[in-house]
Design an enzyme around this catalytic site. Structure first.
Site, PDB file in Angstrom:
ATOM      1  N   THR A  13      -3.820   1.919  -2.107  1.00  0.00           N
ATOM      2  CA  THR A  13      -3.265   2.754  -1.315  1.00  0.00           C
ATOM      3  C   THR A  13      -2.908   3.882  -2.523  1.00  0.00           C
ATOM      4  O   THR A  13      -2.899   5.530  -2.164  1.00  0.00           O
ATOM      5  CB  THR A  13      -1.635   2.169  -0.803  1.00  0.00           C
ATOM      6  N   ASP A  57     -10.371  -2.207  -1.340  1.00  0.00           N
ATOM      7  CA  ASP A  57      -9.395  -2.857  -0.181  1.00  0.00           C
ATOM      8  C   ASP A  57      -8.683  -3.644  -1.419  1.00  0.00           C
ATOM      9  O   ASP A  57      -9.802  -4.777  -1.714  1.00  0.00           O
ATOM     10  CB  ASP A  57      -9.065  -2.990   0.656  1.00  0.00           C
ATOM     11  N   SER A  58      -7.151  -4.497  -2.093  1.00  0.00           N
ATOM     12  CA  SER A  58      -7.478  -5.342  -2.821  1.00  0.00           C
ATOM     13  C   SER A  58      -7.449  -6.790  -1.639  1.00  0.00           C
ATOM     14  O   SER A  58      -8.053  -7.930  -2.503  1.00  0.00           O
ATOM     15  CB  SER A  58      -6.118  -5.927  -3.054  1.00  0.00           C
ATOM     16  N   SER A  59      -6.941  -6.817  -0.131  1.00  0.00           N
ATOM     17  CA  SER A  59      -7.598  -7.702  -0.031  1.00  0.00           C
ATOM     18  C   SER A  59      -8.890  -8.030   0.126  1.00  0.00           C
ATOM     19  O   SER A  59      -9.126  -9.674   0.329  1.00  0.00           O
ATOM     20  CB  SER A  59      -7.042  -7.467   1.316  1.00  0.00           C
ATOM     21  N   ASP A  90      -1.992  -5.409  -2.554  1.00  0.00           N
ATOM     22  CA  ASP A  90      -1.499  -6.915  -1.206  1.00  0.00           C
ATOM     23  C   ASP A  90      -1.055  -7.396  -1.987  1.00  0.00           C
ATOM     24  O   ASP A  90      -1.215  -8.784  -1.884  1.00  0.00           O
ATOM     25  CB  ASP A  90      -2.270  -6.964  -0.418  1.00  0.00           C
ATOM     26  N   CYS A 280       9.109 -22.125  -2.958  1.00  0.00           N
ATOM     27  CA  CYS A 280      11.045 -21.654  -3.079  1.00  0.00           C
ATOM     28  C   CYS A 280      10.415 -20.228  -3.711  1.00  0.00           C
ATOM     29  O   CYS A 280       9.667 -20.066  -4.477  1.00  0.00           O
ATOM     30  CB  CYS A 280      11.811 -22.099  -3.269  1.00  0.00           C
TER      31      CYS A 280
END
Ligand code: ASP
Length: 343
Positions: A13, A57-59, A90, A280
């Site tokens: 982005t 795109d980092s995906s 991402d 967690c």
């Protein structure tokens, strides 16, 4: 003394701006960075820009992209004082964690950053992230050594050790968290470095040694109440599987039922390396605390301590790429290599 910085734009982005005529988002040309941000000249840094071809795109990022990025840093290592890697948010924590292991003898800053809003949009967080990341990459101590000679991630006023981070919001501008390690710097009017928290390499060899292979024959298995034997057995018996990052509950706990422990120990006996990390965000695996954790330890599972899943995935690929045997890989997993867990 002026620092010279190489910006490597990989995609994401941050590299977008609005075309004034069509209103569509189009790639920003980082090589014209001084035209877009003339005030950058005041930073006392010389900047070169390298844009990956194609940008992604980092995906879509894959381990071969991490190896390529490591080679790029190695090939330009002697020429620059620091590096800024612009990356989609991402998977930024995965890539940045992988780089922390791949750049084995790193003694210069490599600062990852990106943005939630494109750089060419008025309200973008990208401008501040970019400018401060450049300043951090070029910052020196009084004796001329770099202030942050490790792989870090800068986002919204905080600099973190990269392999301690996770993306925690798809909306907030402070998208990243480092639950188990303090920020390396907090940025307000000034940049306040937390010097004791920053890693200092014992040696600073002029050439950078990097790892040249990663093994992606791994799986991440997240426990959930109701996971059944058939599913777990299928996952752990995938052909060629060498490593598993097991996301357990709380302080590293898992069911104590017979089929579960048998399935895990059989995988370990077949030579699959199993690393226990907690689901967690904050806190650590402590397998000696409850019977549910002790049984996993007895089954041959390695503690991931307070490592993030992102760092665990990257480290597993790195150690299996380096070591042919399960014992060798386990020995590397058991000690922190780049400050990725609290020993
Ligand atoms: N999908 C984008 C990416 O990760 C999102 C971003 O850059 O923030 O490449």
């Amino acid at each position: 003394m002026r620092s010279s910085i190489l910006i490597i734009y990989t995609g994401g982005t941050i590299g977008m701006k609005t075309d004034p005529e069509t209103g569509a988002l189009v790639p920003f040309d980082f090589s014209a960075i001084y035209d877009e941000f003339p005030l950058l000249k005041r930073l006392h840094v010389d900047i070169d820009v390298l844009t990956l071809d194609p940008v992604i795109d980092s995906s879509n990022v894959e381990p071969h992209n991490w190896l390529e990025l490591a080679r790029l840093v190695r090939d330009h290592y002697e020429r620059y004082d620091g590096f800024v890697v612009l990356h989609g948010t991402d998977t930024m924590s995965y890539t940045a964690s992988a780089m922390s292991f791949l750049l084995e003898t790193l003694a210069k800053p490599v600062v990852f950053t990106g943005s939630q809003i494109p750089i060419g949009v008025l309200r973008s967080d990208g401008r501040e992230n970019l400018i401060t990341a450049i300043e951090i990459a070029g910052a020196r101590l009084d004796d001329g050594r770099p202030v942050v000679p490790e792989v870090s991630l800068y986002f919204q006023n905080r600099l973190f050790r990269a392999n301690r981070t996770s993306k925690r919001s798809a909306e907030a501008l402070n998208a990243f968290r480092s639950y188990n390690y303090p920020p390396l710097a907090e940025v307000g009017v000034n940049i306040a470095y937390n010097l004791p928290a920053i890693m200092r390499p014992a040696e600073c060899p002029p050439k950078l040694r990097i790892a040249d292979s990663l093994c992606s024959d791994i799986a991440v298995v997240k426990l959930f109440p109701g996971i059944d034997e058939r599913t777990l057995r299928t996952m752990l018996s995938v052909e060629g599987l060498r490593g598993v990052v097991l996301e357990t509950y709380g302080a590293g706990n898992a069911p104590t039922c017979e089929w579960f422990l048998r399935t895990v120990s059989e995988a370990v006996a077949r030579g699959v390396v199993v690393l226990n990390v907690t689901q967690c965000g904050g806190g650590a695996v402590a397998m000696e605390l409850y019977e549910t954790g002790m049984r996993l330890r007895d089954a041959g599972v390695v503690s991931g301590h307070d490592m993030t899943t992102e760092a665990a995935v990257a480290k597993m690929m790195y150690v299996l790429g380096r070591e042919g045997s399960a014992e060798g890989a386990r020995a590397l997993l058991e000690r922190p290599l780049k400050g990725e867990f609290t020993a």
